[in-house]
Design an enzyme around this catalytic site. Sequence first.
Site, PDB file in Angstrom:
ATOM      1  N   TYR A  11      -0.354  94.872  57.786  1.00 20.41           N
ATOM      2  CA  TYR A  11       0.297  95.052  56.483  1.00 20.41           C
ATOM      3  C   TYR A  11       1.256  93.895  56.144  1.00 20.41           C
ATOM      4  CZ  TYR A  11       3.435  97.349  53.071  1.00 20.41           C
ATOM      5  OH  TYR A  11       4.212  97.659  51.991  1.00 20.41           O
ATOM      6  N   ASN A  32      -5.751  92.004  67.256  1.00 21.98           N
ATOM      7  CA  ASN A  32      -6.780  92.738  68.025  1.00 21.98           C
ATOM      8  C   ASN A  32      -7.448  93.819  67.178  1.00 21.98           C
ATOM      9  OD1 ASN A  32      -4.879  94.749  67.920  1.00 21.98           O
ATOM     10  ND2 ASN A  32      -4.581  94.937  70.136  1.00 21.98           N
ATOM     11  N   LEU A  33      -7.096  93.870  65.904  1.00 22.90           N
ATOM     12  CA  LEU A  33      -7.703  94.794  64.926  1.00 22.90           C
ATOM     13  C   LEU A  33      -7.500  96.266  65.304  1.00 22.90           C
ATOM     14  CD1 LEU A  33     -11.080  92.922  64.134  1.00 22.90           C
ATOM     15  CD2 LEU A  33      -8.848  92.638  63.047  1.00 22.90           C
ATOM     16  N   LEU A  83       2.780  97.771  68.032  1.00 23.37           N
ATOM     17  CA  LEU A  83       2.489  99.146  67.613  1.00 23.37           C
ATOM     18  C   LEU A  83       3.756  99.684  66.972  1.00 23.37           C
ATOM     19  CD1 LEU A  83       0.584 100.252  70.839  1.00 23.37           C
ATOM     20  CD2 LEU A  83      -0.408  99.706  68.595  1.00 23.37           C
ATOM     21  N   SER A 124      13.644  95.374  63.478  1.00 26.89           N
ATOM     22  CA  SER A 124      13.712  96.516  62.561  1.00 26.89           C
ATOM     23  C   SER A 124      15.155  96.986  62.416  1.00 26.89           C
ATOM     24  CB  SER A 124      12.872  97.648  63.156  1.00 26.89           C
ATOM     25  OG  SER A 124      13.121  98.846  62.486  1.00 26.89           O
ATOM     26  N   TYR A 148       9.662 103.301  70.412  1.00 24.38           N
ATOM     27  CA  TYR A 148       9.331 102.205  69.487  1.00 24.38           C
ATOM     28  C   TYR A 148      10.603 101.393  69.178  1.00 24.38           C
ATOM     29  CZ  TYR A 148       8.845  99.686  65.155  1.00 24.38           C
ATOM     30  OH  TYR A 148       8.913  98.687  64.217  1.00 24.38           O
ATOM     31  N   LYS A 152      12.038  97.250  70.104  1.00 24.29           N
ATOM     32  CA  LYS A 152      12.587  96.219  69.210  1.00 24.29           C
ATOM     33  C   LYS A 152      13.933  95.715  69.756  1.00 24.29           C
ATOM     34  CE  LYS A 152       9.198  96.128  66.389  1.00 24.29           C
ATOM     35  NZ  LYS A 152       8.286  95.005  66.438  1.00 24.29           N
ATOM     36  N   PHE A 217      12.057 115.870  53.670  1.00 21.40           N
ATOM     37  CA  PHE A 217      12.684 116.301  54.924  1.00 21.40           C
ATOM     38  C   PHE A 217      14.204 116.420  54.782  1.00 21.40           C
ATOM     39  CE2 PHE A 217       8.924 113.827  56.832  1.00 21.40           C
ATOM     40  CZ  PHE A 217       8.131 114.957  56.877  1.00 21.40           C
ATOM     41  N   ARG A 289      13.704 116.077  59.386  1.00 17.43           N
ATOM     42  CA  ARG A 289      12.793 115.588  60.424  1.00 17.43           C
ATOM     43  C   ARG A 289      13.640 115.115  61.614  1.00 17.43           C
ATOM     44  NH1 ARG A 289       8.943 110.591  58.717  1.00 17.43           N
ATOM     45  NH2 ARG A 289      10.962 109.558  58.589  1.00 17.43           N
ATOM     46  N   ASP A 292      15.815 111.540  62.186  1.00 19.75           N
ATOM     47  CA  ASP A 292      16.174 110.842  60.943  1.00 19.75           C
ATOM     48  C   ASP A 292      17.696 110.697  60.818  1.00 19.75           C
ATOM     49  OD1 ASP A 292      13.710 110.315  59.909  1.00 19.75           O
ATOM     50  OD2 ASP A 292      13.722 111.912  58.395  1.00 19.75           O
TER      51      ASP A 292
HETATM   52  P1  NAD Z   1       0.611  96.792  61.142  1.00 20.82           P
HETATM   53  O1  NAD Z   1       0.192  97.805  62.160  1.00 20.82           O
HETATM   54  O2  NAD Z   1      -0.027  96.831  59.818  1.00 20.82           O
HETATM   55  O3  NAD Z   1       0.442  95.320  61.740  1.00 20.82           O
HETATM   56  C1  NAD Z   1       0.546  95.036  63.104  1.00 20.82           C
HETATM   57  C2  NAD Z   1      -0.735  94.321  63.511  1.00 20.82           C
HETATM   58  O4  NAD Z   1      -0.644  93.972  64.883  1.00 20.82           O
HETATM   59  C3  NAD Z   1      -1.974  95.203  63.345  1.00 20.82           C
HETATM   60  O5  NAD Z   1      -2.905  94.537  62.528  1.00 20.82           O
HETATM   61  C4  NAD Z   1      -2.502  95.400  64.762  1.00 20.82           C
HETATM   62  O6  NAD Z   1      -3.920  95.462  64.794  1.00 20.82           O
HETATM   63  C5  NAD Z   1      -1.932  94.189  65.478  1.00 20.82           C
HETATM   64  N1  NAD Z   1      -1.672  94.338  66.924  1.00 20.82           N
HETATM   65  C6  NAD Z   1      -0.992  95.328  67.559  1.00 20.82           C
HETATM   66  N2  NAD Z   1      -0.919  95.065  68.873  1.00 20.82           N
HETATM   67  C7  NAD Z   1      -1.563  93.893  69.075  1.00 20.82           C
HETATM   68  C8  NAD Z   1      -1.824  93.102  70.214  1.00 20.82           C
HETATM   69  N3  NAD Z   1      -1.425  93.469  71.449  1.00 20.82           N
HETATM   70  N4  NAD Z   1      -2.526  91.940  70.071  1.00 20.82           N
HETATM   71  C9  NAD Z   1      -2.943  91.553  68.839  1.00 20.82           C
HETATM   72  N5  NAD Z   1      -2.735  92.268  67.716  1.00 20.82           N
HETATM   73  C10 NAD Z   1      -2.051  93.421  67.842  1.00 20.82           C
HETATM   74  O7  NAD Z   1       2.199  96.901  61.025  1.00 20.82           O
HETATM   75  P2  NAD Z   1       3.192  96.195  60.016  1.00 20.82           P
HETATM   76  O8  NAD Z   1       3.829  97.257  59.191  1.00 20.82           O
HETATM   77  O9  NAD Z   1       2.545  95.050  59.368  1.00 20.82           O
HETATM   78  O10 NAD Z   1       4.293  95.702  61.032  1.00 20.82           O
HETATM   79  C11 NAD Z   1       4.317  94.378  61.545  1.00 20.82           C
HETATM   80  C12 NAD Z   1       5.477  94.255  62.519  1.00 20.82           C
HETATM   81  O11 NAD Z   1       6.688  94.577  61.839  1.00 20.82           O
HETATM   82  C13 NAD Z   1       5.411  95.207  63.711  1.00 20.82           C
HETATM   83  O12 NAD Z   1       5.887  94.541  64.849  1.00 20.82           O
HETATM   84  C14 NAD Z   1       6.341  96.328  63.311  1.00 20.82           C
HETATM   85  O13 NAD Z   1       6.881  96.979  64.424  1.00 20.82           O
HETATM   86  C15 NAD Z   1       7.401  95.568  62.536  1.00 20.82           C
HETATM   87  N6  NAD Z   1       8.132  96.407  61.574  1.00 20.82           N
HETATM   88  C16 NAD Z   1       7.436  97.136  60.668  1.00 20.82           C
HETATM   89  C17 NAD Z   1       8.135  97.944  59.767  1.00 20.82           C
HETATM   90  C18 NAD Z   1       7.404  98.811  58.790  1.00 20.82           C
HETATM   91  O14 NAD Z   1       8.002  99.776  58.297  1.00 20.82           O
HETATM   92  N7  NAD Z   1       6.165  98.525  58.446  1.00 20.82           N
HETATM   93  C19 NAD Z   1       9.534  97.980  59.799  1.00 20.82           C
HETATM   94  C20 NAD Z   1      10.198  97.199  60.739  1.00 20.82           C
HETATM   95  C21 NAD Z   1       9.491  96.409  61.628  1.00 20.82           C
HETATM   96  C1  WQD Z   2      12.002 107.399  54.571  1.00 19.01           C
HETATM   97  C2  WQD Z   2      12.761 108.609  54.045  1.00 19.01           C
HETATM   98  C3  WQD Z   2      12.517 110.561  55.444  1.00 19.01           C
HETATM   99  C4  WQD Z   2       8.214 111.039  54.748  1.00 19.01           C
HETATM  100  C5  WQD Z   2      10.491 104.377  59.598  1.00 19.01           C
HETATM  101  C6  WQD Z   2      10.762 104.000  61.029  1.00 19.01           C
HETATM  102  C7  WQD Z   2      11.489 102.689  61.083  1.00 19.01           C
HETATM  103  C8  WQD Z   2      10.766 101.607  60.277  1.00 19.01           C
HETATM  104  C9  WQD Z   2      10.327 102.065  58.928  1.00 19.01           C
HETATM  105  C10 WQD Z   2       9.495 100.247  61.732  1.00 19.01           C
HETATM  106  C11 WQD Z   2      13.476 109.403  55.140  1.00 19.01           C
HETATM  107  C12 WQD Z   2      11.879 110.789  54.083  1.00 19.01           C
HETATM  108  C13 WQD Z   2       9.516 110.595  54.727  1.00 19.01           C
HETATM  109  C14 WQD Z   2       7.912 112.292  54.162  1.00 19.01           C
HETATM  110  C15 WQD Z   2      10.223 112.526  53.545  1.00 19.01           C
HETATM  111  N1  WQD Z   2       9.577 101.165  60.913  1.00 19.01           N
HETATM  112  N2  WQD Z   2      10.507 111.313  54.138  1.00 19.01           N
HETATM  113  N3  WQD Z   2       8.929 113.001  53.571  1.00 19.01           N
HETATM  114  O1  WQD Z   2      12.067 106.936  58.796  1.00 19.01           O
HETATM  115  O2  WQD Z   2      13.341 105.349  57.292  1.00 19.01           O
HETATM  116  O3  WQD Z   2      11.717 104.465  58.893  1.00 19.01           O
HETATM  117  O4  WQD Z   2       9.685 103.355  59.004  1.00 19.01           O
HETATM  118  O5  WQD Z   2      10.353  99.633  62.283  1.00 19.01           O
HETATM  119  O6  WQD Z   2      11.610 102.348  62.420  1.00 19.01           O
HETATM  120  O7  WQD Z   2      11.546 105.018  61.631  1.00 19.01           O
HETATM  121  O8  WQD Z   2      10.891 105.659  56.938  1.00 19.01           O
HETATM  122  O9  WQD Z   2       9.242 106.197  55.204  1.00 19.01           O
HETATM  123  O10 WQD Z   2       9.312 107.603  57.300  1.00 19.01           O
HETATM  124  O11 WQD Z   2      11.153 107.799  55.659  1.00 19.01           O
HETATM  125  O12 WQD Z   2      11.099 113.213  53.021  1.00 19.01           O
HETATM  126  O13 WQD Z   2       6.762 112.786  54.179  1.00 19.01           O
HETATM  127  O14 WQD Z   2      11.806 109.524  53.482  1.00 19.01           O
HETATM  128  O15 WQD Z   2      13.154 111.718  55.899  1.00 19.01           O
HETATM  129  O16 WQD Z   2      14.663 109.894  54.578  1.00 19.01           O
HETATM  130  P1  WQD Z   2      12.106 105.709  58.006  1.00 19.01           P
HETATM  131  P2  WQD Z   2      10.048 106.818  56.271  1.00 19.01           P
END
Ligand code: NAD
Ligand code: WQD
Length: 339
Positions: A11, A32-33, A83, A124, A148, A152, A217, A289, A292
């Site tokens: 993403y 790694n898809l 992940l 994060s 998770y 980080k 939630f 939840r 949270d």
């Molecule tokens: P995503 O799952 O869409 O992207 C991560 C990609 O990494 C995936 O395409 C997956 O196939 C690949 N991957 C996982 N393990 C792998 C490995 N060992 N080798 C090669 N590829 C691998 O997630 P995203 O939302 O794009 O998140 C990207 C990064 O940002 C992640 O590290 C995630 O923890 C971090 N992050 C995401 C969010 C969020 O809310 N989306 C928030 C904070 C931090």
């Molecule tokens: C947002 C708000 C929920 C779903 C998570 C990870 C965090 C980061 C981003 C990677 C909260 C509420 C949610 C639903 C709801 N990822 N909610 N009904 O929890 O802030 O963060 O994703 O690093 O580590 O914890 O994001 O989108 O799940 O929730 O009411 O069905 O929406 O309670 O207040 P969150 P979220």
Amino acid sequence: MNVLVTGGAGYIGSHTCVALLEAGHSVIVVDNLSNCKRESIEKISQIADVKVTFYEMDVTDAQTVDVLFRNHHIDGVIHFAGLKAVGESVEKPLLYYVNNLVSTMVLAEACLQYGVKRFVFSSSATVYGDNKVPFEETMNLLPTTNPYGETKAMSERILTDIVKANPKFGVSLLRYFNPVGAHESGLIGEAPNGIPNNLMPYVAQVAKGKLKKLKIFGNDYPTVDGTGVRDYIHVVDLAEGHVAALDNLTAGVHIYNLGTGQGTSVLELVKAFEEANDIKVPYEIVDRRPGDIASCYADASKAERELGWTAKRDIVTMCRDSWWFEKKMSDQSVSSTVV
Ligand code: NAD
Ligand code: WQD
């Protein structure tokens, strides 16, 4: 620069590849898809009108990573691969610790060995735990509620120790808030597997009729309307933040919040989505939840000061682009979503 983007088919990675290409950098994508589709590579090429080099590989595999670094000149690494499902990390902690920590260590090792001096890491806002908002980069980190989040916080510490021992190495730790939205083309976006955990994709699927009702939630938090407050950031703004971080990266450890600095409650987001897209989102209030926190939003001033970067897209644009992607994805049946 020649930039290695791990997890670049996912993403945030796919949007960042587009932003890097548009800024004139070249990208080598590895993934790694495990949580994305191969088609996203073609979509990146289509949007940026540039061919993308892609390898399907696992970045925890040190030998394969070594071959990659030997065969390509790499100026910088942006490490997204990881992940990210909070609930799954509680059930399968080892999977998360191995994947998210070993990948970071293997890549850092390769950078040191091959003289790559720029490393941008996907951290994060979860590392702040339940600190007082707005979160500032200088705050002491508090324990997170799940493996998770711990991966980080640990990755940040590992990279910081590596820089202490190798002062010429440059690491940017980017703490993302809540990424939402999609590229305006509707070609790339977030396509979660199964029922979404995160709010915006859940709202979009309720609007589409794939899910019946949003469960909110809790409405008894100490916030503006009792529902949880978060700092939603458009994924294209986030992607541009990575280009700014990479371009400005010097030796040492640099920590930046990538958020808007604005808090939005769940009810406010639902209302914005309904208004932006002229569609109803049925919801009910249910229990909180577990794990949270009430409020999470950034002090985003450091990134503005030091990188010249701020988020430009507002909540209406985020809701509109999320909906456009959901509609396009459902219509073309390219979604990996199974509900
Ligand atoms: P995503 O799952 O869409 O992207 C991560 C990609 O990494 C995936 O395409 C997956 O196939 C690949 N991957 C996982 N393990 C792998 C490995 N060992 N080798 C090669 N590829 C691998 O997630 P995203 O939302 O794009 O998140 C990207 C990064 O940002 C992640 O590290 C995630 O923890 C971090 N992050 C995401 C969010 C969020 O809310 N989306 C928030 C904070 C931090
Ligand atoms: C947002 C708000 C929920 C779903 C998570 C990870 C965090 C980061 C981003 C990677 C909260 C509420 C949610 C639903 C709801 N990822 N909610 N009904 O929890 O802030 O963060 O994703 O690093 O580590 O914890 O994001 O989108 O799940 O929730 O009411 O069905 O929406 O309670 O207040 P969150 P979220």
